[in-house]
Write a protein that holds these residues in place. Structure first.
Motif, PDB file in Angstrom:
ATOM      1  N   LEU A 137      -4.642   2.607   5.758  1.00 50.43           N
ATOM      2  CA  LEU A 137      -3.379   1.917   5.478  1.00 50.43           C
ATOM      3  C   LEU A 137      -2.558   2.644   4.410  1.00 50.43           C
ATOM      4  O   LEU A 137      -1.445   2.222   4.098  1.00 50.43           O
ATOM      5  N   PHE A 138      -3.105   3.734   3.861  1.00 49.32           N
ATOM      6  CA  PHE A 138      -2.440   4.455   2.773  1.00 49.32           C
ATOM      7  C   PHE A 138      -1.789   5.757   3.240  1.00 49.32           C
ATOM      8  O   PHE A 138      -1.516   6.632   2.429  1.00 49.32           O
ATOM      9  N   GLY A 139      -1.552   5.864   4.532  1.00 48.13           N
ATOM     10  CA  GLY A 139      -0.796   7.013   5.024  1.00 48.13           C
ATOM     11  C   GLY A 139      -1.626   8.171   5.522  1.00 48.13           C
ATOM     12  O   GLY A 139      -1.065   9.194   5.924  1.00 48.13           O
ATOM     13  N   TYR A 140      -2.940   8.064   5.515  1.00 48.92           N
ATOM     14  CA  TYR A 140      -3.762   9.140   6.063  1.00 48.92           C
ATOM     15  C   TYR A 140      -3.612   9.174   7.587  1.00 48.92           C
ATOM     16  O   TYR A 140      -3.672   8.137   8.254  1.00 48.92           O
ATOM     17  N   HIS A 141      -3.421  10.356   8.115  1.00 48.44           N
ATOM     18  CA  HIS A 141      -3.244  10.494   9.556  1.00 48.44           C
ATOM     19  C   HIS A 141      -4.534  10.987  10.195  1.00 48.44           C
ATOM     20  O   HIS A 141      -5.030  12.066   9.861  1.00 48.44           O
ATOM     21  N   PHE A 161       0.838  -1.195   0.000  1.00 47.04           N
ATOM     22  CA  PHE A 161       0.000   0.000   0.000  1.00 47.04           C
ATOM     23  C   PHE A 161       0.877   1.251   0.000  1.00 47.04           C
ATOM     24  O   PHE A 161       1.669   1.458   0.922  1.00 47.04           O
ATOM     25  N   PRO A 162       0.741   2.120  -0.996  1.00 45.25           N
ATOM     26  CA  PRO A 162       1.558   3.340  -1.037  1.00 45.25           C
ATOM     27  C   PRO A 162       1.114   4.322   0.048  1.00 45.25           C
ATOM     28  O   PRO A 162      -0.080   4.545   0.246  1.00 45.25           O
ATOM     29  N   LYS A 163       2.071   4.903   0.752  1.00 49.43           N
ATOM     30  CA  LYS A 163       1.764   5.767   1.891  1.00 49.43           C
ATOM     31  C   LYS A 163       1.617   7.236   1.519  1.00 49.43           C
ATOM     32  O   LYS A 163       1.097   8.023   2.313  1.00 49.43           O
ATOM     33  N   ASP A 164       2.124   7.643   0.373  1.00 51.42           N
ATOM     34  CA  ASP A 164       2.100   9.059   0.033  1.00 51.42           C
ATOM     35  C   ASP A 164       1.537   9.319  -1.365  1.00 51.42           C
ATOM     36  O   ASP A 164       1.785  10.362  -1.956  1.00 51.42           O
ATOM     37  N   TYR A 165       0.816   8.371  -1.894  1.00 52.50           N
ATOM     38  CA  TYR A 165       0.296   8.493  -3.256  1.00 52.50           C
ATOM     39  C   TYR A 165      -0.992   9.316  -3.286  1.00 52.50           C
ATOM     40  O   TYR A 165      -1.185  10.150  -4.166  1.00 52.50           O
ATOM     41  N   PHE A 166      -1.886   9.065  -2.322  1.00 56.87           N
ATOM     42  CA  PHE A 166      -3.196   9.711  -2.311  1.00 56.87           C
ATOM     43  C   PHE A 166      -3.205  10.891  -1.341  1.00 56.87           C
ATOM     44  O   PHE A 166      -2.766  10.765  -0.196  1.00 56.87           O
ATOM     45  N   GLN A 167      -3.729  12.009  -1.794  1.00 57.85           N
ATOM     46  CA  GLN A 167      -3.918  13.147  -0.914  1.00 57.85           C
ATOM     47  C   GLN A 167      -5.306  13.067  -0.290  1.00 57.85           C
ATOM     48  O   GLN A 167      -6.143  12.249  -0.676  1.00 57.85           O
ATOM     49  N   VAL A 210     -14.505  18.886  -3.014  1.00 54.78           N
ATOM     50  CA  VAL A 210     -13.985  17.513  -3.010  1.00 54.78           C
ATOM     51  C   VAL A 210     -12.949  17.416  -4.125  1.00 54.78           C
ATOM     52  O   VAL A 210     -13.233  17.766  -5.277  1.00 54.78           O
ATOM     53  N   PHE A 211     -11.753  16.934  -3.775  1.00 56.22           N
ATOM     54  CA  PHE A 211     -10.640  16.904  -4.715  1.00 56.22           C
ATOM     55  C   PHE A 211     -10.281  15.470  -5.115  1.00 56.22           C
ATOM     56  O   PHE A 211     -10.447  14.534  -4.321  1.00 56.22           O
ATOM     57  N   ALA A 212      -9.759  15.330  -6.317  1.00 55.90           N
ATOM     58  CA  ALA A 212      -9.240  14.033  -6.750  1.00 55.90           C
ATOM     59  C   ALA A 212      -8.046  13.669  -5.882  1.00 55.90           C
ATOM     60  O   ALA A 212      -7.101  14.457  -5.740  1.00 55.90           O
ATOM     61  N   ALA A 213      -8.069  12.472  -5.292  1.00 53.62           N
ATOM     62  CA  ALA A 213      -6.992  12.062  -4.389  1.00 53.62           C
ATOM     63  C   ALA A 213      -5.695  11.794  -5.137  1.00 53.62           C
ATOM     64  O   ALA A 213      -4.618  11.805  -4.546  1.00 53.62           O
ATOM     65  N   ALA A 214      -5.776  11.549  -6.434  1.00 49.52           N
ATOM     66  CA  ALA A 214      -4.579  11.306  -7.256  1.00 49.52           C
ATOM     67  C   ALA A 214      -4.971  11.475  -8.721  1.00 49.52           C
ATOM     68  O   ALA A 214      -6.156  11.538  -9.073  1.00 49.52           O
ATOM     69  N   GLN A 215      -3.963  11.528  -9.571  1.00 49.99           N
ATOM     70  CA  GLN A 215      -4.190  11.595 -11.013  1.00 49.99           C
ATOM     71  C   GLN A 215      -4.937  10.344 -11.479  1.00 49.99           C
ATOM     72  O   GLN A 215      -4.749   9.250 -10.954  1.00 49.99           O
ATOM     73  N   GLY A 216      -5.760  10.502 -12.498  1.00 49.49           N
ATOM     74  CA  GLY A 216      -6.475   9.348 -13.048  1.00 49.49           C
ATOM     75  C   GLY A 216      -7.551   9.788 -14.015  1.00 49.49           C
ATOM     76  O   GLY A 216      -7.465  10.860 -14.617  1.00 49.49           O
TER      77      GLY A 216
END
Length: 561
Positions: free
Chosen positions: A171-175, A21-27, A64-70
Motif C-alpha cells: 500500500l506504500f507504492g511498491y510495484h 499511506f505515503p506512496k513515495d516515502y520508502f525506497q 540491504v538498504f534503509a528504506a528511509a531516513q531514521g
C-alpha cells in the motif's frame, strides 16, 4: 539541544502518522527487482504473515538498504524466529523491519558485536536511543540471509505504524508485477445453527464448480434449510514467481448486495493467533487445507473485517431462490468469482454430523482441572475458544490429551507423577510429545519432588522419556592441531539425539568467545577475526548442554598467526 531534536522528531511522528499511506516515502530495501515469495497477511501456522518475503535470487549476502531516513530503534538476534533483525524508526511515525539477515553493515556489526561480548551471549536484544544510530535513506544497514526460522534465503520486510501494527507494504507504492487473478481451489458450505441443512447433511460440503470463463465459476445449485456460511480455499501468485501467496481480499454478495468482506490491510500482533478462528482448523490439521471461513463465529476477535452483515451468515427462506457471489481479489485488481445458486427447501437430514462426547466437558470461560491416571491436566480460563467434550485417556505409559484438531489460545499445564521411577536419575526424565509416527519432541519440563510438569499448547499423546546421553560435538572445517592462518571462521557441528540442545559456551585460551548457532545446520561458527591473540597456539574449549543437563566438552588446539 538533544531534547529539542527528540521532541521535534516525536512531533513529526505524530503529525505524519495521521496522513494516508505515503506512496513515495520508502525506497526498496534491496537493489534487485522485488519478486515475492510471501505476501502480507498470508496464512501461516498460528499467525498471519506480517510483511513481504522478498526473493534474494536464491543466495545470501545481498546489500540491504534503509528504506528511509531514521534511526535504529531495536536490534534483535535469536536462534529462531526472525534470526538477525533490525528495526528502523522513521520521522513519519512508521517503523521498518528487516529480518533473517546474514549480518549487519559495518557500523551496526561493530556496535552489536561489542554488546554481545559484554553480555557474553549470541542472542541479544538492544534498544538504541534516538540519534545513537542514525541512518540515511538508502544507507547500507545489513546483508540478506537465512537466519532464524527461515526456510531459504530471502529478506523479510515489514512496515509498522506508531502502534507497532504491521501494514501491508504494497500500500506504500511498491510495484510488484501481478497480472494473474487469485486461484480458487474450492468453495465449501457450512450448515450453521440447529436445524440447518445443506443437501440433506449438516456436515461441511464441497461445492461442485464449473468454469464459466477465465476467472469465473458457477457452482451446482445447493438446497438449503436454515442458515449457512461459506468457506474458500484460495491462493494468489505474483508474476515471475511460482510461490502460492495469500489473497488480499475476500467478499460475498447476496443477489448483488455485499454482505461480508475481509482484507489484509493491517492487523495487530495481539490478534494474530485468532487466525485459527478464521480458518476451518480441523480440516487444516487433518487434510492440510486452509479453508477461510466467510462468516464470523462468536469467539472470533479479528479486526480484518470491513463488512459483516449478520456476521456473514446467510439465512435462506423456504421457497426462495438466491444467487450468492464469492469474490477473491488481489491488490492489483485481479478478481476471481464463484456464483452459487441457492434454493430454500425443507429437507430431511440424511447424513448427520458425528459429535464426540465424553465424561469430561471443558468450559472455556473458567479454569478446568482433570485427572487421568497418574496425570493431572490444568486448563486455565480461555485456554480454548469454545466449550467441548474433552478426550482424555491413559494407554499404558501414554497420556492422551484430546486431539490436534482443536485450536488453543493459551498454554495449559500437564503434570505426571514419577513415583515409580528410579530416583537416582530423576533429573534426566522429561515430558515428551509423541507424534503419530512415534517421534518424541521435548516439552519444556520442570520438576517438583516426583512430579514432572510442562506448560504447552500441544495436544495429543505424551510420554515420560529419559535422556542420559550428552550432545555430540565434532569439528566441521578443521582438525585438532591444524594451522588456521588463512581461515576466516572456525566451525563445529553439535547434535543431540533426544531432549535437544539447550545451551553452549565457548572459550579460547580461557577467554569467552562468540559462536553463532545455526540450528538448521546444527553448526557453531566462530569468526576468527573477533579477537587478536598474542600467541600462535590456542586452546579451544566448547561445552554443549542438552535440555536435561547432560553436558559434553570438546577441546582442540589450533594455530594461527
Amino acid at each position: 539541544m538533544r531534547t529539542l531534536i527528540l521532541c521535534s522528531f516525536l512531533f513529526t511522528q505524530i503529525l505524519f502518522s495521521q496522513q494516508p499511506f505515503p506512496k513515495d516515502y520508502f525506497q526498496s530495501p534491496l537493489g534487485v527487482p522485488i519478486v515475492l515469495s510471501g505476501s502480507f497477511g498470508e496464512l501461516r501456522s498460528n499467525h498471519f504473515h506480517s510483511g513481504l518475503d522478498i526473493k534474494t535470487q536464491q543466495r545470501e549476502g545481498l546489500d540491504v538498504f534503509a528504506a528511509a531516513q531514521g534511526y535504529v530503534s531495536r536490534i534483535k538476534i535469536q536462534h529462531y524466529g526472525y534470526g538477525k533483525a533490525i528495526y528502523l524508526t522513521h520521522p513519519n511515525g512508521y517503523t521498518t523491519v528487516y529480518a533473517h539477515l546474514q549480518s549487519f553493515g559495518p557500523k551496526l556489526q561493530e556496535y552489536v558485536k561489542k554488546k554481545q561480548y559484554e553480555k557474553q551471549s549470541y542472542e541479544i536484544e538492544l534498544f538504541p536511543k534516538p540519534g545513537e544510530l542514525s541512518v540515511a535513506k538508502g544507507e547500507l544497514i545489513a546483508y540478506s540471509g537465512n537466519t532464524g526460522g527461515s526456510g531459504g534465503p530471502h529478506l523479510h520486510y515489514e512496515i509498522r505504524n506508531a502502534k507497532s501494527e504491521p501494514i501491508n507494504p504494497l500500500l506504500f507504492g511498491y510495484h510488484v508485477k501481478d497480472t494473474r487473478a487469485p486461484r480458487i481451489l474450492g468453495v465449501y458450505g457450512y450448515a450453521l445453527g440447529g436445524g440447518s441443512v445443506i443437501n440433506n447433511t449438516n456436515n461441511r460440503i464441497e461445492l461442485r464448480l464449473t468454469k464459466k470463463d477465465n476467472n469465473t465459476f458457477i457452482a451446482d445449485k445447493i438446497y438449503v434449510q436454515g442458515t449457512i456460511g461459506l468457506g474458500v480455499e484460495t491462493y494468489d501468485q505474483f508474476d515471475m514467481a511460482y510461490n502460492k501467496n495469500g489473497a488480499y481480499k475476500v467478499c460475498t454478495k447476496v443477489d448483488g448486495v455485499p454482505n461480508f468482506e475481509f482484507n489484509f490491510t493491517s492487523f495487530s500482533f495481539a490478534e494474530s493467533r485468532y487466525i485459527n478462528t478464521l480458518i476451518d482448523y480441523p480440516t487444516y490439521i487433518n487434510k492440510r487445507k486452509r479453508i477461510q471461513k466467510c462468516y464470523i463465529e462468536p469467539y472470533n476477535r479479528l479486526s480484518i473485517y470491513s463488512k459483516k452483515d449478520n456476521n456473514g451468515m446467510i439465512t435462506v427462506e423456504p421457497g426462495q431462490n438466491y444467487t450468492i457471489s464469492l469474490e477473491v481479489s488481489d491488490l492489483a485488481g485481479n478478481v476471481s468469482v464463484v456464483e452459487i445458486p441457492v434454493e430454500g427447501k425443507k429437507q430431511e437430514l440424511l447424513r448427520a454430523k458425528e459429535n464426540f462426547r465424553s465424561e469430561n466437558y471443558l468450559i472455556s470461560k473458567r479454569d478446568n482441572i482433570f485427572k487421568v491416571g497418574k496425570a493431572t491436566v490444568y486448563f486455565p480460563e480461555d485456554s480454548f475458544y469454545y466449550d467441548f467434550f474433552l478426550d482424555l485417556q491413559q494407554n499404558g505409559d501414554t497420556i492422551k490429551v484430546h486431539n490436534h484438531d482443536i485450536p488453543m489460545r493459551k498454554n495449559y499445564t500437564l503434570s505426571i507423577d514419577l513415583d515409580s521411577v528410579n530416583k537416582r536419575d530423576i533429573d534426566k526424565y522429561f515430558i515428551a510429545h509423541a507424534s503419530d509416527n512415534g517421534y518424541l519432541s521435548y516439552q519444556n519440563t520442570y520438576r517438583k519432588s516426583s512430579v514432572l510438569s510442562t506448560r504447552t499448547r500441544a495436544l495429543g499423546n505424551f510420554v515420560v522419556a529419559k535422556d542420559t546421553i550428552g550432545p555430540k560435538i565434532r569439528p566441521s572445517n578443521f582438525q585438532d592441531g591444524q594451522w588456521l592462518s588463512n581461515f576466516k571462521t572456525l566451525k563445529l557441528i553439535i547434535t543431540d539425539d533426544l531432549s535437544g540442545i539447550n545451551s553452549y559456551r565457548a572459550k579460547i585460551n580461557n577467554q569467552w568467545v562468540l559462536m553463532e548457532y545455526e540450528y538448521k545446520k546444527n553448526s557453531l561458527t566462530y569468526d576468527l577475526s573477533d579477537i587478536e591473540f598474542k600467541d600462535a597456539t590456542h586452546l579451544l574449549e566448547v561445552v554443549v548442554t542438552d535440555n536435561v543437563g547432560n553436558s559434553t566438552t570438546y577441546k582442540a588446539v589450533f594455530h594461527q598467526k
